[in-house]
Design a protein around this motif. Structure first.
Motif, PDB file in Angstrom:
ATOM      1  N   LEU A 178     -25.103  -9.502 -12.568  1.00 26.59           N
ATOM      2  CA  LEU A 178     -25.065  -8.035 -12.666  1.00 26.59           C
ATOM      3  C   LEU A 178     -26.477  -7.454 -12.735  1.00 26.59           C
ATOM      4  O   LEU A 178     -26.736  -6.377 -12.191  1.00 26.59           O
ATOM      5  CB  LEU A 178     -24.234  -7.600 -13.879  1.00 26.59           C
ATOM      6  N   ALA A 179     -27.396  -8.159 -13.388  1.00 28.72           N
ATOM      7  CA  ALA A 179     -28.779  -7.692 -13.453  1.00 28.72           C
ATOM      8  C   ALA A 179     -29.399  -7.666 -12.055  1.00 28.72           C
ATOM      9  O   ALA A 179     -30.114  -6.720 -11.686  1.00 28.72           O
ATOM     10  CB  ALA A 179     -29.596  -8.580 -14.395  1.00 28.72           C
ATOM     11  N   ALA A 180     -29.108  -8.697 -11.253  1.00 27.61           N
ATOM     12  CA  ALA A 180     -29.638  -8.748  -9.880  1.00 27.61           C
ATOM     13  C   ALA A 180     -29.049  -7.608  -9.051  1.00 27.61           C
ATOM     14  O   ALA A 180     -29.746  -6.957  -8.263  1.00 27.61           O
ATOM     15  CB  ALA A 180     -29.314 -10.100  -9.249  1.00 27.61           C
ATOM     16  N   LEU A 181     -27.760  -7.370  -9.235  1.00 27.57           N
ATOM     17  CA  LEU A 181     -27.087  -6.291  -8.516  1.00 27.57           C
ATOM     18  C   LEU A 181     -27.666  -4.937  -8.920  1.00 27.57           C
ATOM     19  O   LEU A 181     -27.901  -4.058  -8.075  1.00 27.57           O
ATOM     20  CB  LEU A 181     -25.601  -6.360  -8.863  1.00 27.57           C
ATOM     21  N   ALA A 230     -19.534  -9.842  -3.380  1.00 27.25           N
ATOM     22  CA  ALA A 230     -18.703  -9.263  -4.443  1.00 27.25           C
ATOM     23  C   ALA A 230     -17.571 -10.213  -4.813  1.00 27.25           C
ATOM     24  O   ALA A 230     -17.254 -10.388  -5.995  1.00 27.25           O
ATOM     25  CB  ALA A 230     -18.143  -7.913  -3.987  1.00 27.25           C
ATOM     26  N   LEU A 231     -16.980 -10.863  -3.810  1.00 30.36           N
ATOM     27  CA  LEU A 231     -15.766 -11.655  -4.055  1.00 30.36           C
ATOM     28  C   LEU A 231     -16.039 -13.111  -4.410  1.00 30.36           C
ATOM     29  O   LEU A 231     -15.182 -13.763  -4.994  1.00 30.36           O
ATOM     30  CB  LEU A 231     -14.848 -11.582  -2.830  1.00 30.36           C
ATOM     31  N   ASN A 232     -17.226 -13.625  -4.057  1.00 21.51           N
ATOM     32  CA  ASN A 232     -17.480 -15.035  -4.346  1.00 21.51           C
ATOM     33  C   ASN A 232     -18.662 -15.239  -5.289  1.00 21.51           C
ATOM     34  O   ASN A 232     -18.727 -16.257  -5.979  1.00 21.51           O
ATOM     35  CB  ASN A 232     -17.660 -15.820  -3.035  1.00 21.51           C
ATOM     36  N   VAL A 265     -26.936   1.565 -14.244  1.00 15.14           N
ATOM     37  CA  VAL A 265     -27.013   1.779 -12.789  1.00 15.14           C
ATOM     38  C   VAL A 265     -25.669   1.431 -12.140  1.00 15.14           C
ATOM     39  O   VAL A 265     -25.172   2.151 -11.260  1.00 15.14           O
ATOM     40  CB  VAL A 265     -28.158   0.923 -12.182  1.00 15.14           C
ATOM     41  N   LEU A 266     -25.067   0.341 -12.600  1.00 12.75           N
ATOM     42  CA  LEU A 266     -23.793  -0.098 -12.025  1.00 12.75           C
ATOM     43  C   LEU A 266     -22.651   0.813 -12.459  1.00 12.75           C
ATOM     44  O   LEU A 266     -21.730   1.095 -11.682  1.00 12.75           O
ATOM     45  CB  LEU A 266     -23.500  -1.546 -12.427  1.00 12.75           C
TER      46      LEU A 266
END
Lengths: 216, 216
Positions: free
Chosen positions: B143-146, B104-106, B185-186
């Motif tokens: 974001l798509a991968a997440l 998330a942070l990097n 989804v996110l």
């Protein structure tokens, strides 16, 4: 089982020596732990199997007898938990290492990458020039604070730890564009950390893979 | 001693609810741990005393009976070590939490911030427009991968953990510019995490400080 770390089979010369499996290889070398590099390419990155291991398709992904995980910073923190070569054993000392690893990756590296990413612009483009100056100023203020902390010290926290390892891999991204040269304390610190035999072995391992798999 | 977390006495409205002590307040609320907010301002940030606690002058800095540290992500990882409310107790489960906090942070936040930072440009400025499109594409691919990972799941790893906490604070930076709305989804995941009572208490605490100290 042998510890596994994923790495690219080959990358173009500008990326050689900078791919992030270097961080994990270096940490494993410091800890004296053997590992196997699992080589991947673009097709692997996109595959569902690899995404189950590394959700973003990046390298490195990692597994050992106990854990399966990803993100170079997280893997190095995991290794530091298990090895005194990478972090002191007491909670207070370990918290300092975690703090600096996160600082390097969230308070310094994003500014370094923005500054690199937005470096090539036409000087007549006033918006671009202003944005570049802004990224440069942000990065410089972080580097100045870091330099103040490291002044007169060999390492971030009294001895070499995983935090120095991660920070060095961030600072070395700033050599070629001349930024690090403006901060002599940081330049000397980076050289001191890179002089460690474990760094040399990690770098040699990454580069030899690229040499062996260079396109004809 | 009472656990201490530094926070700003006041920030302008656009930053209210986004200052990073929110992450630590939220984690402390999830863990059921009492704490004291130590309020600082610009003069404190620049002082040598504060720089000894937080080398970059940022918030939050943190101390409890055992450790003194900084960096919101690192503090949340430290709290997760000590609380089952924030992470499972086994090494395999903790490694997953560490991996996602670092991701998330990097691997996400730097792209989110670049995209926000480079958002306001004159559309006639072709260099700026191209760079913006590039930051948008990079962010969107992450974001798509997440989103693919979270599809059909309530949380990143089977239950709410410190990783969901950190990721939610990153994703909420992308609401106002419309980015998150393109990833349903996110967007639903963020809402689910923000609906937790502990998030509400953390947010109320940060905002009440700003209300009490608003300039006349």
């Amino acid at each position: 089982m042998t510890t596994q770390v994923t790495a690219f089979r080959w990358v173009p010369p500008f990326a050689q020596g900078y791919v992030r499996d270097l961080r994990v290889r270096w940490a494993l070398e410091e800890a004296g732990l053997p590992y196997e590099a699992v080589l991947i390419d673009g097709a692997t990155q996109a595959s569902a199997d690899y995404r189950a291991w590394q959700p973003f398709g990046q390298v490195p992904a990692y597994r050992d007898a106990g854990v399966e995980m990803f993100e170079s910073g997280a893997i190095v923190l995991h290794l530091a938990e298990g090895s005194e070569a990478l972090a002191p054993r007491d909670a207070a000392g370990r918290a300092r290492v975690t703090a600096w690893v996160l600082a390097a990756l969230n308070s310094i590296e994003p500014f370094a990458q923005a500054q690199i990413h937005f470096g090539a612009f036409d000087p007549a483009n006033a918006w671009a020039a202003a944005k570049f100056a802004q990224t440069q100023a942000l990065l410089d203020s972080r580097l100045a604070a870091l330099s103040a902390w490291l002044e007169g010290k060999d390492h971030l926290e009294g001895r070499f730890t995983a935090a120095d390892l991660i920070l060095t891999t961030v600072l070395r991204e700033l050599v070629d564009n001349g930024t690090l040269g403006r901060f002599p304390v940081l330049a000397a610190y980076r050289e001191r950390c890179e002089a460690r035999p474990a760094f040399g072995r990690a770098m040699a391992a990454q580069l030899s893979t690229f040499r062996e798999n260079a396109p004809a």
